[in-house]
Structures are given as structure tokens and as C-alpha cells.
Design a protein around this motif. Structure first.
Motif, PDB file in Angstrom:
ATOM      1  N   ALA A 294       0.837  -1.207   0.000  1.00  0.00           N
ATOM      2  CA  ALA A 294       0.000   0.000   0.000  1.00  0.00           C
ATOM      3  C   ALA A 294       0.867   1.251   0.000  1.00  0.00           C
ATOM      4  CB  ALA A 294      -0.931  -0.007   1.216  1.00  0.00           C
ATOM      5  N   ALA A 295       1.968   1.207   0.755  1.00  0.00           N
ATOM      6  CA  ALA A 295       2.900   2.340   0.779  1.00  0.00           C
ATOM      7  C   ALA A 295       3.506   2.572  -0.598  1.00  0.00           C
ATOM      8  CB  ALA A 295       3.999   2.081   1.811  1.00  0.00           C
ATOM      9  N   ALA A 296       3.825   1.480  -1.309  1.00  0.00           N
ATOM     10  CA  ALA A 296       4.379   1.607  -2.658  1.00  0.00           C
ATOM     11  C   ALA A 296       3.394   2.312  -3.581  1.00  0.00           C
ATOM     12  CB  ALA A 296       4.729   0.228  -3.207  1.00  0.00           C
ATOM     13  N   LEU A 297       2.114   2.007  -3.452  1.00  0.00           N
ATOM     14  CA  LEU A 297       1.105   2.693  -4.256  1.00  0.00           C
ATOM     15  C   LEU A 297       1.042   4.176  -3.906  1.00  0.00           C
ATOM     16  CD1 LEU A 297      -1.798   0.077  -4.254  1.00  0.00           C
ATOM     17  CD2 LEU A 297      -0.460   0.814  -6.224  1.00  0.00           C
ATOM     18  N   ALA A 298       1.182   4.484  -2.624  1.00  0.00           N
ATOM     19  CA  ALA A 298       1.145   5.887  -2.198  1.00  0.00           C
ATOM     20  C   ALA A 298       2.332   6.667  -2.754  1.00  0.00           C
ATOM     21  CB  ALA A 298       1.123   5.966  -0.671  1.00  0.00           C
ATOM     22  N   VAL A 299       3.517   6.036  -2.759  1.00  0.00           N
ATOM     23  CA  VAL A 299       4.719   6.713  -3.264  1.00  0.00           C
ATOM     24  C   VAL A 299       4.681   6.790  -4.793  1.00  0.00           C
ATOM     25  CG1 VAL A 299       7.237   6.611  -3.402  1.00  0.00           C
ATOM     26  CG2 VAL A 299       6.086   6.013  -1.262  1.00  0.00           C
ATOM     27  N   ALA A 300       4.316   5.695  -5.451  1.00  0.00           N
ATOM     28  CA  ALA A 300       4.286   5.672  -6.910  1.00  0.00           C
ATOM     29  C   ALA A 300       3.265   6.665  -7.470  1.00  0.00           C
ATOM     30  CB  ALA A 300       3.969   4.269  -7.413  1.00  0.00           C
ATOM     31  N   SER A 301       2.151   6.830  -6.764  1.00  0.00           N
ATOM     32  CA  SER A 301       1.106   7.748  -7.228  1.00  0.00           C
ATOM     33  C   SER A 301       1.453   9.204  -6.966  1.00  0.00           C
ATOM     34  CB  SER A 301      -0.225   7.419  -6.529  1.00  0.00           C
ATOM     35  OG  SER A 301      -0.161   7.743  -5.148  1.00  0.00           O
ATOM     36  N   GLY A 302       2.443   9.434  -6.089  1.00  0.00           N
ATOM     37  CA  GLY A 302       2.823  10.794  -5.744  1.00  0.00           C
ATOM     38  C   GLY A 302       2.071  11.363  -4.556  1.00  0.00           C
ATOM     39  N   LEU A 303       1.208  10.560  -3.936  1.00  0.00           N
ATOM     40  CA  LEU A 303       0.451  11.058  -2.785  1.00  0.00           C
ATOM     41  C   LEU A 303       1.365  11.344  -1.604  1.00  0.00           C
ATOM     42  CD1 LEU A 303      -2.369  11.608  -1.488  1.00  0.00           C
ATOM     43  CD2 LEU A 303      -2.301   9.243  -0.661  1.00  0.00           C
ATOM     44  N   ILE A 304       2.351  10.460  -1.368  1.00  0.00           N
ATOM     45  CA  ILE A 304       3.288  10.599  -0.253  1.00  0.00           C
ATOM     46  C   ILE A 304       4.700  10.512  -0.823  1.00  0.00           C
ATOM     47  CG2 ILE A 304       4.077   9.632   1.938  1.00  0.00           C
ATOM     48  CD1 ILE A 304       1.281   8.543   2.393  1.00  0.00           C
ATOM     49  N   GLY A 305       5.579  11.370  -0.354  1.00  0.00           N
ATOM     50  CA  GLY A 305       6.903  11.462  -0.945  1.00  0.00           C
ATOM     51  C   GLY A 305       7.911  10.429  -0.483  1.00  0.00           C
ATOM     52  N   GLY A 306       7.833  10.001   0.777  1.00  0.00           N
ATOM     53  CA  GLY A 306       8.862   9.120   1.319  1.00  0.00           C
ATOM     54  C   GLY A 306       8.321   7.792   1.796  1.00  0.00           C
ATOM     55  N   TRP A 307       9.177   6.750   1.739  1.00  0.00           N
ATOM     56  CA  TRP A 307       8.762   5.415   2.147  1.00  0.00           C
ATOM     57  C   TRP A 307       8.416   5.306   3.628  1.00  0.00           C
ATOM     58  CZ3 TRP A 307       7.585   1.405  -0.967  1.00  0.00           C
ATOM     59  CH2 TRP A 307       7.949   1.514  -2.318  1.00  0.00           C
ATOM     60  N   PRO A 308       9.234   5.814   4.549  1.00  0.00           N
ATOM     61  CA  PRO A 308       8.879   5.670   5.974  1.00  0.00           C
ATOM     62  C   PRO A 308       7.533   6.302   6.297  1.00  0.00           C
ATOM     63  CG  PRO A 308      11.171   6.327   5.730  1.00  0.00           C
ATOM     64  CD  PRO A 308      10.564   6.446   4.374  1.00  0.00           C
ATOM     65  N   GLU A 309       7.285   7.494   5.744  1.00  0.00           N
ATOM     66  CA  GLU A 309       6.008   8.166   5.990  1.00  0.00           C
ATOM     67  C   GLU A 309       4.850   7.361   5.408  1.00  0.00           C
ATOM     68  OE1 GLU A 309       3.663  12.325   4.813  1.00  0.00           O
ATOM     69  OE2 GLU A 309       5.747  12.001   4.175  1.00  0.00           O
ATOM     70  N   ALA A 310       5.044   6.819   4.210  1.00  0.00           N
ATOM     71  CA  ALA A 310       3.985   6.044   3.552  1.00  0.00           C
ATOM     72  C   ALA A 310       3.668   4.772   4.328  1.00  0.00           C
ATOM     73  CB  ALA A 310       4.400   5.713   2.125  1.00  0.00           C
ATOM     74  N   ILE A 311       4.700   4.096   4.823  1.00  0.00           N
ATOM     75  CA  ILE A 311       4.480   2.857   5.584  1.00  0.00           C
ATOM     76  C   ILE A 311       3.752   3.167   6.892  1.00  0.00           C
ATOM     77  CG2 ILE A 311       5.644   1.002   6.845  1.00  0.00           C
ATOM     78  CD1 ILE A 311       7.799   1.056   4.642  1.00  0.00           C
ATOM     79  N   ARG A 312       4.137   4.260   7.556  1.00  0.00           N
ATOM     80  CA  ARG A 312       3.430   4.647   8.796  1.00  0.00           C
ATOM     81  C   ARG A 312       1.965   4.953   8.513  1.00  0.00           C
ATOM     82  NH1 ARG A 312       8.302   7.447   9.866  1.00  0.00           N
ATOM     83  NH2 ARG A 312       7.386   9.375   9.034  1.00  0.00           N
ATOM     84  N   ALA A 313       1.695   5.673   7.426  1.00  0.00           N
ATOM     85  CA  ALA A 313       0.318   6.018   7.081  1.00  0.00           C
ATOM     86  C   ALA A 313      -0.500   4.765   6.779  1.00  0.00           C
ATOM     87  CB  ALA A 313       0.304   6.958   5.876  1.00  0.00           C
ATOM     88  N   ALA A 314       0.115   3.805   6.084  1.00  0.00           N
ATOM     89  CA  ALA A 314      -0.580   2.557   5.774  1.00  0.00           C
ATOM     90  C   ALA A 314      -0.885   1.778   7.050  1.00  0.00           C
ATOM     91  CB  ALA A 314       0.258   1.720   4.820  1.00  0.00           C
ATOM     92  N   ASP A 315       0.087   1.715   7.945  1.00  0.00           N
ATOM     93  CA  ASP A 315      -0.108   0.992   9.209  1.00  0.00           C
ATOM     94  C   ASP A 315      -1.224   1.630  10.027  1.00  0.00           C
ATOM     95  OD1 ASP A 315       1.116  -1.139  11.052  1.00  0.00           O
ATOM     96  OD2 ASP A 315       1.072   0.631  12.344  1.00  0.00           O
ATOM     97  N   ASP A 316      -1.261   2.968  10.053  1.00  0.00           N
ATOM     98  CA  ASP A 316      -2.317   3.669  10.797  1.00  0.00           C
ATOM     99  C   ASP A 316      -3.691   3.382  10.197  1.00  0.00           C
ATOM    100  OD1 ASP A 316      -0.445   4.763  12.492  1.00  0.00           O
ATOM    101  OD2 ASP A 316      -0.367   6.707  11.475  1.00  0.00           O
ATOM    102  N   ALA A 317      -3.769   3.382   8.858  1.00  0.00           N
ATOM    103  CA  ALA A 317      -5.052   3.159   8.195  1.00  0.00           C
ATOM    104  C   ALA A 317      -5.557   1.744   8.426  1.00  0.00           C
ATOM    105  CB  ALA A 317      -4.921   3.434   6.695  1.00  0.00           C
ATOM    106  N   LEU A 318      -4.634   0.776   8.486  1.00  0.00           N
ATOM    107  CA  LEU A 318      -5.046  -0.599   8.719  1.00  0.00           C
ATOM    108  C   LEU A 318      -5.475  -0.802  10.165  1.00  0.00           C
ATOM    109  CD1 LEU A 318      -3.554  -3.797   7.267  1.00  0.00           C
ATOM    110  CD2 LEU A 318      -3.887  -3.679   9.718  1.00  0.00           C
ATOM    111  N   ARG A 319      -4.615  -0.382  11.099  1.00  0.00           N
ATOM    112  CA  ARG A 319      -4.919  -0.613  12.511  1.00  0.00           C
ATOM    113  C   ARG A 319      -6.063   0.253  13.010  1.00  0.00           C
ATOM    114  NH1 ARG A 319      -1.112  -4.014  14.260  1.00  0.00           N
ATOM    115  NH2 ARG A 319       0.906  -4.051  13.185  1.00  0.00           N
TER     116      ARG A 319
END
Length: 345
Positions: A294-319
Motif C-alpha cells: 500500500a505504501a508503494a502505491l502511495a509513493v508511486a502515485s505521488g500522494l506521499i513522498g517518502g517510504w517511511p512516511e507512507a508505511i506509517r500512514a498505511a499501518d495507521d489506516a489498517l490498525r
């Protein structure tokens, strides 16, 4: 014998776009000899054709499609080539999770080919309908932030091939169709995450991706042969925009067995297993892997710029339950009812 078959059998020259067009014309008109489509699929599935032949084939199919008026800017697609170890529907789970954190997602797929439950099979069990046109896809995307196009995005020639080999099953000799499936689906997105299970195909698929200018394509692979990113091993991401390959190091080396990504087994219900993962009740590796994709989709789409931020956002959305809530919303509002309330351009 059609000249396309002669060239594929001899491997002495590339098949150009015009010759492919001739083959499709004869397929459509029922003018091919008995067994020629079986021979075509068997040859293609035995050995991936050269880059020029493959690009010419894809372009010959594209030129036969109706013009597409839609343009799904800022939208990402996640899809895999199939094959590899059996896992639950990782890419479909990642699609829901990415949409829950704000990525516009169009998820293509198919019924099970090598897996026990393909993305279309899972959607059927969830009671989520696939769209039947680009207009309906746009409508579902506007309402839910995610859409699941049906088979209309694939060339009609694929269906003609499947029918022409009956009583043989496409799954017996159609491995090539699955391998290039991510390039057969016509979805006007901005970014595409393609999981590649067979690493020997990376070079050719990378060459094909390099000819695509209208969308960013990331080809993902790992040593496990799973056609998604997996957080317990190193992953390689090849891009088509001329930038360097992305290497995603293992998050937690030595932790997480592949069994943690297994599909539902025994008497376990597929839907319950899938929803358990999206509710944060899956194994640790399943949770991390879905979040990584999910983080890869966020970075590839340009929604989120960095991997650590994208992974944290994905984890928050899931949990936090956002991904499960999105699935429940889609199950409660079938596509046809949703379309009736949305003004389609």
C-alpha cells in the motif's frame, strides 16, 4: 501455417505489428487452421518472445481497441503476473488499504490461474461488483476512491483465443497471457505497480515497460518468487522512467516465514481470512507486507513522498480500521446503485 507461427517457431526474426494484425484478423474471422491458436499459445508460454515481438503484439492489440475518453490522473493500479508460492490476496488487500489512506486506486485482475482464489473470485465472494465500462469505473472511483474494472479492459482477442482452444483450458497453455496480463489491461492510470514472480522475465518486461510513456510503471520482484513486495526479504523495484532501481531492504531480517502469507486453508473461510488481515488480525508478516505494498502505491502515485512516511500512514489506516470500513462500504453499495447516484461525464 500463419507467418506469425513460423517466426515464433524458428525464432529467426521479430514479428512486426502488421503481421500480428493479420493474425488477429484471421482469428476474428475464424480463418485460422485447426490447432494454430494452440500452437501460438504453446510457443509463447514455452519461451517469452523477444522485446520487439512482444511490443509489436501489444501495440497491435491496442490499435484494435475503441478509443478511451477517460483519463484517470493521479490514480494507481496494482497487479501481478501470478505464479510463485500460494499466498492470500495480498495485492487486493493492499489496494483497499492504499485507497483507505487516500490513494486513488484502480485494481485490475482476473480469476484464479495459479492461485486458489483470484482477485475476481474474491470480489465475488465479498459481494463487490466489477465495473463494466470506463464510465462506471470513474463513477465508482469518485464515490469510493477505488474501482475494480471487469474484463472489458482486456482485448477481445484474449477471449477469442480462449474460445478457440476449447476443449483445452487456457490455464493449461496460457501462462504467457498471465505473464503479460498487466500490460494487456487498458487502464488510463498514472502509475502501475506490477509484481513479477518469475525474475527471469524482468529484463523483457522491463524493456516493454520502458516503451510506455503515459504512466509510471514499477516492476517488483523478490527472491521468494511472490508477485508482490514482501517485507521479510529484500525487494527490487525496476522503474520505466529512467531512474535508478529501488532496493527495499528487509524490514526485519530473519523474521516472518512465508507460511504467514498463506491463503485460507482447510475449513477456513476465504472472506473471513481476508477481512481478518484488513482488520489488523493477520500475522505480523501479513500486516507488514500489505502495508508495504500500500505504501508503494502511495509513493508511486505521488500522494506521499517518502517510504517511511507512507508505511506509517498505511499501518495507521489498517490498525485504525479505515481499510475494513472501506470494504464494508463497498459491500453495502453495489456498483449499479452507486452509478445511479453519480453524474457520469
Amino acid at each position: 501455417m500463419h507467418e506469425v507461427l513460423r517466426a515464433l517457431i524458428r525464432r529467426d526474426r521479430a514479428v512486426d505489428q502488421e503481421l500480428w494484425g493479420s493474425f488477429w484478423d484471421q482469428l476474428r474471422d475464424g480463418a485460422l487452421r485447426s490447432g494454430e491458436t494452440v500452437a501460438l499459445l504453446s510457443s509463447l508460454s514455452t519461451r517469452m518472445p523477444d522485446r520487439d515481438t512482444l511490443v509489436a503484439m501489444l501495440r497491435s492489440l491496442d490499435e484494435r481497441r475503441p478509443a478511451i475518453a477517460a483519463r484517470l490522473d493521479g490514480t494507481a493500479n496494482i497487479v501481478g503476473t501470478g505464479g510463485g508460492p500460494a499466498t492470500f490476496n495480498i495485492s487486493t488487500a493492499a489496494a483497499f488499504l492504499a485507497a483507505a489512506l487516500g490513494v486513488r486506486v484502480v485494481k485490475t485482475g482476473s480469476r484464479a490461474y495459479t492461485s486458489t482464489c483470484g482477485s475476481h473470485d474474491l470480489l465475488d465472494r465479498l459481494g463487490i461488483e466489477r465495473t463494466t465500462s470506463y464510465e462506471r469505473t470513474e463513477a465508482q472511483l469518485e464515490r469510493f476512491g477505488i474501482a475494480f474494472p471487469g474484463n472489458f479492459v482486456y482485448p477481445r482477442e484474449v477471449a477469442l483465443l480462449a474460445r478457440s482452444i476449447v476443449p483445452m483450458d487456457l490455464r493449461m497453455i496460457g501462462g504467457f497471457i498471465n505473464s503479460v496480463g498487466p500490460f494487456l489491461a487498458s487502464v488510463p492510470v498514472s502509475a502501475q505497480l506490477v509484481g513479477v514472480s518469475d525474475r527471469s522475465l524482468l529484463r523483457t518486461l522491463g524493456q516493454v515497460a520502458a516503451t510506455v510513456a503515459e504512466r509510471r510503471i514499477w516492476l517488483c520482484s523478490n527472491e521468494l518468487g511472490i508477485d508482490e513486495l514482501v517485507s521479510s526479504v529484500d525487494n527490487l523495484v525496476l522503474t520505466n522512467d529512467g531512474s535508478d532501481a529501488i532496493r527495499l531492504p528487509t524490514e526485519a531480517p530473519g523474521t516472518g516465514a512465508i507460511a504467514e502469507l498463506r491463503p485460507a486453508a482447510g475449513g477456513e473461510d476465504v472472506v473471513d481470512h481476508f477481512l481478518g488481515v484488513l482488520s489488523g488480525q493477520g500475522t505480523a508478516l501479513a500486516t507488514r507486507t500489505v502495508c508495504l505494498n500500500a505504501a508503494a502505491l502511495a509513493v508511486a502515485s505521488g500522494l506521499i513522498g517518502g517510504w517511511p512516511e507512507a508505511i506509517r500512514a498505511a499501518d495507521d489506516a489498517l490498525r485504525g480500521g479505515a481499510a475494513r470500513e472501506l470494504v464494508d462500504r463497498l459491500r453495502a453499495h453495489p456498483v449499479r446503485r452507486a452509478v445511479a447516484t453519480v453524474r457520469v461525464r
